[in-house]
Enzyme design. Structure first.
Site, short mmCIF file in Angstrom:
data_model
loop_
_atom_site.label_atom_id
_atom_site.label_comp_id
_atom_site.label_asym_id
_atom_site.label_seq_id
_atom_site.Cartn_x
_atom_site.Cartn_y
_atom_site.Cartn_z
CE LYS A 14 -2.27 -1.00 3.76
NZ LYS A 14 -1.95 -2.19 4.04
NE ARG A 90 -4.50 -1.48 9.58
CZ ARG A 90 -3.51 -0.92 9.20
NH1 ARG A 90 -3.37 0.42 8.80
NH2 ARG A 90 -2.49 -1.66 9.08
NE ARG A 129 7.33 -2.78 5.92
CZ ARG A 129 5.98 -2.56 5.88
NH1 ARG A 129 5.41 -2.15 4.81
NH2 ARG A 129 5.22 -2.63 6.93
NE ARG A 135 6.00 -0.45 10.31
CZ ARG A 135 4.97 -0.38 9.65
NH1 ARG A 135 4.80 0.25 8.51
NH2 ARG A 135 3.89 -0.92 10.27
NE ARG A 147 2.06 -4.96 11.28
CZ ARG A 147 3.29 -4.85 10.73
NH1 ARG A 147 4.33 -5.56 10.72
NH2 ARG A 147 3.16 -4.13 9.30
P1 AMP Z 1 0.45 0.48 9.03
O1 AMP Z 1 1.44 1.44 8.90
O2 AMP Z 1 -0.68 0.77 8.13
O3 AMP Z 1 0.91 -0.85 8.62
O4 AMP Z 1 0.09 0.33 10.48
C1 AMP Z 1 0.80 0.14 11.60
C2 AMP Z 1 0.04 -0.14 12.88
O5 AMP Z 1 -0.68 1.13 13.05
C3 AMP Z 1 -1.02 -1.23 12.55
O6 AMP Z 1 -0.61 -2.48 12.82
C4 AMP Z 1 -2.05 -0.82 13.89
O7 AMP Z 1 -1.56 -0.91 15.20
C5 AMP Z 1 -1.92 0.82 13.70
N1 AMP Z 1 -2.84 1.45 12.68
C6 AMP Z 1 -2.71 2.10 11.54
N2 AMP Z 1 -3.86 2.29 10.83
C7 AMP Z 1 -4.58 2.08 11.70
C8 AMP Z 1 -6.18 2.08 11.61
N3 AMP Z 1 -6.86 2.63 10.60
N4 AMP Z 1 -7.05 1.40 12.61
C9 AMP Z 1 -6.54 1.27 13.84
N5 AMP Z 1 -5.04 1.00 13.87
C10 AMP Z 1 -4.20 1.31 12.76
#
Ligand code: AMP
Length: 191
Positions: A14, A90, A129, A135, A147
């Site tokens: 993404k 999400r 990654r 991260r 996740r």
């Molecule tokens: P990402 O960078 O999109 O992979 O997000 C990393 C982490 O941030 C996720 O595993 C969640 O813990 C949190 N997170 C990001 N976006 C959301 C969302 N829309 N709703 C809830 N948690 C989120």
């Protein structure tokens, strides 16, 4: 305004494809994951609240996430030609909140672009990654699997949510970055 929801499990690509779409269609990119990470880095109260969930690979609660997303959209509304939502919504509640919020502004989600990638490919990509992303949630295979499990439990329902609105577009997320970008462009160009 073109408002795209970029969708798919963690590791689907993404963020990478968002960069391309932002460039090509001059959209404002909002990644809720990036906003959370910036808040954690800066030690804000929001970051402190979100950190414990992110560490475990769990979703941050809707009450926190929805308010944060709306604030970021609001900040950019006057100048944006459109938005690309990366990692939001999400949950079904987030999807409903986004629709209601955009409707109040006379706007709507134009399309959901869903990157489809098999689970084992996702785990491999995220571990790879993790070697360079810095991260913590990419470095530990059990957190990666948590996740992906959260995605199937809470996020996957949004396929039906946007399908019911005729806005769901599934795209094969395996291939080279330009190939996948081309698949996404073909959809956006027809909107
Ligand atoms: P990402 O960078 O999109 O992979 O997000 C990393 C982490 O941030 C996720 O595993 C969640 O813990 C949190 N997170 C990001 N976006 C959301 C969302 N829309 N709703 C809830 N948690 C989120």
């Amino acid at each position: 305004m073109i408002n795209l929801v970029l969708f798919g499990p963690p590791g689907a690509g993404k963020g990478t494809q968002a960069e391309f779409l932002v460039e090509k269609y001059s959209l404002v990119h909002i990644s809720t994951g990036d906003v959370f990470r910036a808040n954690i880095k800066n030690g804000t109260p929001l970051g402190k609240e979100a950190e414990s969930y992110i560490k475990k690979g769990a979703l941050v609660p809707d009450e926190i996430t929805i308010g944060m997303l709306e604030a970021v959209v609001e900040e950019n509304l006057a100048t944006a030609k459109g938005f690309i939502f990366d990692g939001f919504p999400r949950t079904q509640a987030q999807g409903e909140a986004l629709d209601a919020f955009l409707e109040k502004k006379g706007l709507a989600v134009s399309a959901m672009l869903a990157l489809e990638v098999e689970d084992e490919v996702l785990v491999g990509r995220l571990l790879e990654r993790g070697k360079t992303s810095g991260r913590a949630d990419d470095a530990d295979e059990s957190v990666i699997r948590a996740r992906i499990a959260e995605y199937y439990q809470k996020t996957n329902v949004l396929k039906d949510f946007y399908s019911a609105q005729g806005k769901y577009h599934g795209v094969d997320g395996v291939g080279s970055i330009p190939e996948i970008a081309e698949r996404l462009s073909m959809i956006v160009d027809k909107l």
